[in-house]
Design an enzyme around this catalytic site. Sequence first.
Site, PDB file in Angstrom:
ATOM      1  NE  ARG A 106      -2.290   1.360   3.696  1.00 40.79           N
ATOM      2  CZ  ARG A 106      -2.994   1.890   4.689  1.00 40.79           C
ATOM      3  NH1 ARG A 106      -4.316   1.957   4.599  1.00 40.79           N
ATOM      4  NH2 ARG A 106      -2.408   2.326   5.775  1.00 40.79           N
ATOM      5  CB  THR A 122      -1.827   7.242  -3.302  1.00 42.53           C
ATOM      6  OG1 THR A 122      -1.271   5.906  -3.343  1.00 42.53           O
ATOM      7  CG2 THR A 122      -0.854   8.202  -3.980  1.00 42.53           C
ATOM      8  CG  ASP A 140       3.045  -1.353   8.925  1.00 48.75           C
ATOM      9  OD1 ASP A 140       3.187  -2.580   8.711  1.00 48.75           O
ATOM     10  OD2 ASP A 140       3.094  -0.503   8.030  1.00 48.75           O
ATOM     11  CG  ASP A 152       6.680  -1.820   9.331  1.00 48.95           C
ATOM     12  OD1 ASP A 152       7.196  -2.451   8.387  1.00 48.95           O
ATOM     13  OD2 ASP A 152       6.408  -0.605   9.277  1.00 48.95           O
TER      14      ASP A 152
HETATM   15  O1  LIG Z   1      -6.987  -1.948   3.388  1.00 47.74           O
HETATM   16  P1  LIG Z   1      -5.783  -1.199   2.925  1.00 47.74           P
HETATM   17  O2  LIG Z   1      -5.950   0.287   3.074  1.00 47.74           O
HETATM   18  O3  LIG Z   1      -5.347  -1.577   1.539  1.00 47.74           O
HETATM   19  O4  LIG Z   1      -4.597  -1.537   3.942  1.00 47.74           O
HETATM   20  C1  LIG Z   1      -4.348  -2.819   4.392  1.00 47.74           C
HETATM   21  C2  LIG Z   1      -3.068  -3.358   3.815  1.00 47.74           C
HETATM   22  O5  LIG Z   1      -1.945  -2.674   4.390  1.00 47.74           O
HETATM   23  C3  LIG Z   1      -1.062  -3.618   4.967  1.00 47.74           C
HETATM   24  O6  LIG Z   1      -0.106  -4.069   4.067  1.00 47.74           O
HETATM   25  P2  LIG Z   1       1.135  -3.171   3.576  1.00 47.74           P
HETATM   26  O7  LIG Z   1       0.815  -2.519   2.267  1.00 47.74           O
HETATM   27  O8  LIG Z   1       1.579  -2.290   4.685  1.00 47.74           O
HETATM   28  O9  LIG Z   1       2.220  -4.267   3.248  1.00 47.74           O
HETATM   29  P3  LIG Z   1       3.090  -5.184   4.217  1.00 47.74           P
HETATM   30  O10 LIG Z   1       2.181  -6.281   4.682  1.00 47.74           O
HETATM   31  O11 LIG Z   1       4.189  -5.660   3.354  1.00 47.74           O
HETATM   32  O12 LIG Z   1       3.582  -4.334   5.350  1.00 47.74           O
HETATM   33  C4  LIG Z   1      -1.964  -4.754   5.371  1.00 47.74           C
HETATM   34  O13 LIG Z   1      -1.289  -5.965   5.600  1.00 47.74           O
HETATM   35  C5  LIG Z   1      -2.925  -4.825   4.212  1.00 47.74           C
HETATM   36  O14 LIG Z   1      -2.441  -5.575   3.123  1.00 47.74           O
HETATM   37  O1  LIG Z   2      -3.683   0.127  10.547  1.00 46.82           O
HETATM   38  C1  LIG Z   2      -3.177  -0.383   9.525  1.00 46.82           C
HETATM   39  C2  LIG Z   2      -3.615  -0.059   8.218  1.00 46.82           C
HETATM   40  C3  LIG Z   2      -3.026  -0.664   7.146  1.00 46.82           C
HETATM   41  N1  LIG Z   2      -2.034  -1.546   7.345  1.00 46.82           N
HETATM   42  C4  LIG Z   2      -1.595  -1.866   8.585  1.00 46.82           C
HETATM   43  O2  LIG Z   2      -0.683  -2.685   8.729  1.00 46.82           O
HETATM   44  N2  LIG Z   2      -2.171  -1.273   9.642  1.00 46.82           N
HETATM   45 MG   LIG Z   3       2.705  -2.814   6.307  1.00 47.85          MG
END
Ligand SMILES: O=P(O)(O)OC[C@H]1O[C@H](OP(=O)(O)OP(=O)(O)O)[C@H](O)[C@@H]1O
Ligand SMILES: O=c1cc[nH]c(=O)[nH]1
Ligand SMILES: [Mg+2]
Length: 213
Positions: free
Chosen positions: A108, A112, A204, A207
């Site tokens: 994500r 944006t 997150d 993370d």
């Molecule tokens: O509903 P949304 O607004 O799309 O957000 C949720 C997304 O954000 C996070 O992933 P991220 O993009 O941070 O990737 P990661 O798991 O690699 O940290 C989470 O694991 C979802 O995939």
């Molecule tokens: O709260 C949030 C939103 C998006 N992705 C995450 O990991 N945490």
């Molecule tokens: Mg993430």
Amino acid sequence: MSGGVTSFTVPRHALLDHRMAELRDATTPPAAFRRLLAEIGAILTVAATADLPATSRAVTTPLETIQHPVLAVAEPALVAILRAGLGLLEGAQRIMPAAPIGHIGMARNEHTLQPMEYMLRLPPDAAERGVILLDPMLATGGSAAAACTRLKQAGITSIRLLVVVAAPEGVATMAAAHPDVPVWAAALDRGLNAQGFIMPGLGDAGDRCFGTE
Ligand SMILES: O=P(O)(O)OC[C@H]1O[C@H](OP(=O)(O)OP(=O)(O)O)[C@H](O)[C@@H]1O
Ligand SMILES: O=c1cc[nH]c(=O)[nH]1
Ligand SMILES: [Mg+2]
């Protein structure tokens, strides 16, 4: 929730609530966070598969032969949205060790909030089996909705989405874009903050799982 008819279920369970408290706690380190995510993934997988079609077969116990319920279909494939979905996947695999595994990479954009797909690898029989899609966070819903669109492009019509924390905004996105996809969540939170994080949420998930920033 706009328009659609997405089924949205938050299973009530004391052990789930207890684990959620630990998972949300900002002092929980990555190793414990991953363990908790796996345990929650197992509990959600049990809840989301309760209605899989069943048939019966003869089973002979040491004492007599009975007709016993068994699955009438192959277990669904498990598809993790990378990265954070890997934590849930570990728990789902404990419940369905023979299920084939797929991965869809979604990142994500932090400004944006739009998802960007960076990899896709699906089991060849995922369309016949159907899919349980795994991602701990349903925030705007953009990542989960994009993943569902991609699975449907691959011919998969039966999708169940498992998340840990859902925001009302994400549930509405799924209802509008994929009203045919039922959603299970361990918790429904208040909503998103200005940065697109779920409040109170858990921060997150990726993370916290992998100790990155
Ligand atoms: O509903 P949304 O607004 O799309 O957000 C949720 C997304 O954000 C996070 O992933 P991220 O993009 O941070 O990737 P990661 O798991 O690699 O940290 C989470 O694991 C979802 O995939
Ligand atoms: O709260 C949030 C939103 C998006 N992705 C995450 O990991 N945490
Ligand atoms: Mg993430």
